[in-house]
Design an enzyme around this catalytic site. Sequence first.
Site, PDB file in Angstrom:
ATOM      1  N   TYR A 155       0.792  -0.857  -0.073  1.00  0.00           N
ATOM      2  CA  TYR A 155       0.119   0.010  -0.139  1.00  0.00           C
ATOM      3  C   TYR A 155       0.690   1.037   0.276  1.00  0.00           C
ATOM      4  CZ  TYR A 155      -2.716   3.601   1.639  1.00  0.00           C
ATOM      5  OH  TYR A 155      -3.995   4.495   2.202  1.00  0.00           O
ATOM      6  N   GLN A 198      -4.767  16.988   7.888  1.00  0.00           N
ATOM      7  CA  GLN A 198      -5.700  16.739   7.178  1.00  0.00           C
ATOM      8  C   GLN A 198      -6.425  16.376   6.486  1.00  0.00           C
ATOM      9  OE1 GLN A 198      -5.733  13.121   4.940  1.00  0.00           O
ATOM     10  NE2 GLN A 198      -6.257  15.261   3.449  1.00  0.00           N
ATOM     11  N   TYR A 256     -10.647  16.598   3.620  1.00  0.00           N
ATOM     12  CA  TYR A 256     -10.411  16.123   1.902  1.00  0.00           C
ATOM     13  C   TYR A 256     -11.577  16.721   1.610  1.00  0.00           C
ATOM     14  CZ  TYR A 256      -6.902  12.431   0.985  1.00  0.00           C
ATOM     15  OH  TYR A 256      -6.051  11.593   1.205  1.00  0.00           O
ATOM     16  N   ARG A 261      -4.527   1.071  -8.194  1.00  0.00           N
ATOM     17  CA  ARG A 261      -3.263   1.465  -8.202  1.00  0.00           C
ATOM     18  C   ARG A 261      -2.743  -0.356  -7.729  1.00  0.00           C
ATOM     19  NH1 ARG A 261      -3.488   5.190  -4.172  1.00  0.00           N
ATOM     20  NH2 ARG A 261      -3.669   3.674  -2.236  1.00  0.00           N
ATOM     21  N   HIS A 273       0.917  13.820  -4.915  1.00  0.00           N
ATOM     22  CA  HIS A 273       0.301  12.292  -4.365  1.00  0.00           C
ATOM     23  C   HIS A 273       1.025  11.532  -4.157  1.00  0.00           C
ATOM     24  CE1 HIS A 273      -4.032  12.324  -1.875  1.00  0.00           C
ATOM     25  NE2 HIS A 273      -2.816  11.155  -1.669  1.00  0.00           N
ATOM     26  N   ARG A 315       0.658   9.035  -6.933  1.00  0.00           N
ATOM     27  CA  ARG A 315      -0.609   8.178  -6.170  1.00  0.00           C
ATOM     28  C   ARG A 315      -1.352   8.272  -7.372  1.00  0.00           C
ATOM     29  NH1 ARG A 315       1.165   4.713  -1.997  1.00  0.00           N
ATOM     30  NH2 ARG A 315      -0.902   4.553  -1.259  1.00  0.00           N
TER      31      ARG A 315
HETATM   32  C1  FNR Z   1      -0.565   9.467   1.636  1.00  0.00           C
HETATM   33  N1  FNR Z   1      -0.785  10.273   0.854  1.00  0.00           N
HETATM   34  C2  FNR Z   1      -1.300  11.097   1.376  1.00  0.00           C
HETATM   35  N2  FNR Z   1      -1.711  12.356   1.573  1.00  0.00           N
HETATM   36  C3  FNR Z   1      -2.909  12.833   1.706  1.00  0.00           C
HETATM   37  O1  FNR Z   1      -3.392  13.968   1.602  1.00  0.00           O
HETATM   38  N3  FNR Z   1      -3.654  12.169   2.805  1.00  0.00           N
HETATM   39  C4  FNR Z   1      -3.882  10.801   2.608  1.00  0.00           C
HETATM   40  O2  FNR Z   1      -4.395  10.413   3.410  1.00  0.00           O
HETATM   41  C5  FNR Z   1      -2.182   9.949   2.307  1.00  0.00           C
HETATM   42  N4  FNR Z   1      -2.321   9.375   2.393  1.00  0.00           N
HETATM   43  C6  FNR Z   1      -1.539   8.270   1.629  1.00  0.00           C
HETATM   44  C7  FNR Z   1      -0.789   7.045   2.064  1.00  0.00           C
HETATM   45  C8  FNR Z   1       0.937   6.298   1.567  1.00  0.00           C
HETATM   46  C9  FNR Z   1       0.098   4.779   1.711  1.00  0.00           C
HETATM   47  C10 FNR Z   1       1.459   7.133   0.829  1.00  0.00           C
HETATM   48  C11 FNR Z   1       2.769   6.911   0.815  1.00  0.00           C
HETATM   49  C12 FNR Z   1       1.217   8.465   0.843  1.00  0.00           C
HETATM   50  C13 FNR Z   1       0.259  11.033   0.328  1.00  0.00           C
HETATM   51  C14 FNR Z   1       1.445  11.608   0.527  1.00  0.00           C
HETATM   52  O3  FNR Z   1       1.294  13.043   2.234  1.00  0.00           O
HETATM   53  C15 FNR Z   1       2.228  12.956  -0.017  1.00  0.00           C
HETATM   54  O4  FNR Z   1       2.019  13.421  -0.691  1.00  0.00           O
HETATM   55  C16 FNR Z   1       3.510  11.974  -0.528  1.00  0.00           C
HETATM   56  O5  FNR Z   1       3.567  10.825   0.278  1.00  0.00           O
HETATM   57  C17 FNR Z   1       4.514  12.141  -0.700  1.00  0.00           C
HETATM   58  O6  FNR Z   1       6.006  11.227  -1.169  1.00  0.00           O
HETATM   59  P1  FNR Z   1       6.895  10.049  -1.026  1.00  0.00           P
HETATM   60  O7  FNR Z   1       7.090  11.394   0.843  1.00  0.00           O
HETATM   61  O8  FNR Z   1       6.063   9.198   0.170  1.00  0.00           O
HETATM   62  O9  FNR Z   1       7.823  10.306  -2.339  1.00  0.00           O
END
Ligand code: FNR
Length: 381
Positions: free
Chosen positions: A25, A128, A130, A165, A276, A279
């Site tokens: 995940y 955070q 949404y 994903r 993100h 993602r």
């Molecule tokens: C996220 N990200 C994310 N962003 C957000 O605004 N709410 C969320 O709930 C989540 N959940 C989430 C889960 C997982 C497993 C990942 C890896 C990422 C995005 C996160 O805030 C951020 O933008 C990225 O993780 C940045 O990239 P790196 O540092 O993981 O490479």
Amino acid sequence: MPVVTCIEDLRKLAERRVPRMFYDYADSGSWTESTYRSNEADFRGILLRQRVAVNLENRSTQVSMAGQTAKMPVAIAPVGLMGMQHSDGEILTARAAEKFGIPFTLSTMSICSIEDIAEATTAPFWFQLYMMRDRDAMTRMIGRCKAAGCSALVLTLDLQVPGQRHKDLRNGLTVPPKPTLATLIDLATKARWCWNMSRTKRRSFGNLVGHVQAVSNMRSLSAWSTEQFDPRVSWQDVDWVRRQWNGKLILKGIMDVEDAKLAAAHGADAIVVSNHGGRVLDSAPSTIRALPPIAEAVGSTTEVWMDGGIRTGQDILKAWALGARGTLIGRAAVYGLGALGEAGVTKALQMLHKELDVTMAHCGHTRLASVDRSILVPGTY
Ligand code: FNR
């Protein structure tokens, strides 16, 4: 205790210790994962100018992010399901961040609740959010943030329509995990994770269960988010959130100069250049490529931060040089958490800090304030 020298060591350890569906995940991007991979890879291509014969005594990487002092230009990104990487994961990460001296952001999709974090820490944390169709539910959540003393709200704008994903679909990701044969075989090799998880009650969506109707597990969560994440979001909705919240407002998920200008015009105290973590929109550019024109366009009117692909302190310095006045880290912290719990997050922060400090020195600087594009080899960014 294995020797840990870099974030990659923590990733490998997390891969061994965290159940497959939760490790995957985190270590995944949408569709082909090309944006996920380029976030990291594009940092590697940027080269630094080595300078010598400079007095490098008394160095500091301290900055201010949204009015909060941070030991380095890093905050913990909002990450859903941290409490499935390790039991009580959000609490452990928030504690590590507080002790280290950087801000922590709690995701709406967290396992530990706003109230859990408020109880476990003393520093104000960020929350955070949404945009949801049910504005009353949002108002209630914002009210809980105010009651918990949160100092900033991070409004994520890039997931109103979720990305896909493949790994999550193949693994049949659920919270808590469903006892299928494959899952049971996997869990049998993750004794430490199971033992820790058996000692906590926090195994569901702490911010939603009991606060929002119809969310009790991952299946109901995905049904709820499909129904609740509002695909009609407009800048007027951002104004609505701005009116509900007097504290700092950070808009996350900005990848375009036009959107950055709009975000600044609609009262963002900071924006996060973010895809993100690769993602959502596969084939979006890496964030380190998207950053420079955005920082040039709005850097003088709002704080510009970035996230995505940060795995070393060098990445933080490169982002700073290209105009980011802060960064968020997701997976770098998540791998530390999955590998070693709170100590792993602390280790991740220590390593990033050391790499940042030493790299800044080798580039001939003692303070971030004097670092700009001149530390980069022309033609490599
Ligand atoms: C996220 N990200 C994310 N962003 C957000 O605004 N709410 C969320 O709930 C989540 N959940 C989430 C889960 C997982 C497993 C990942 C890896 C990422 C995005 C996160 O805030 C951020 O933008 C990225 O993780 C940045 O990239 P790196 O540092 O993981 O490479």
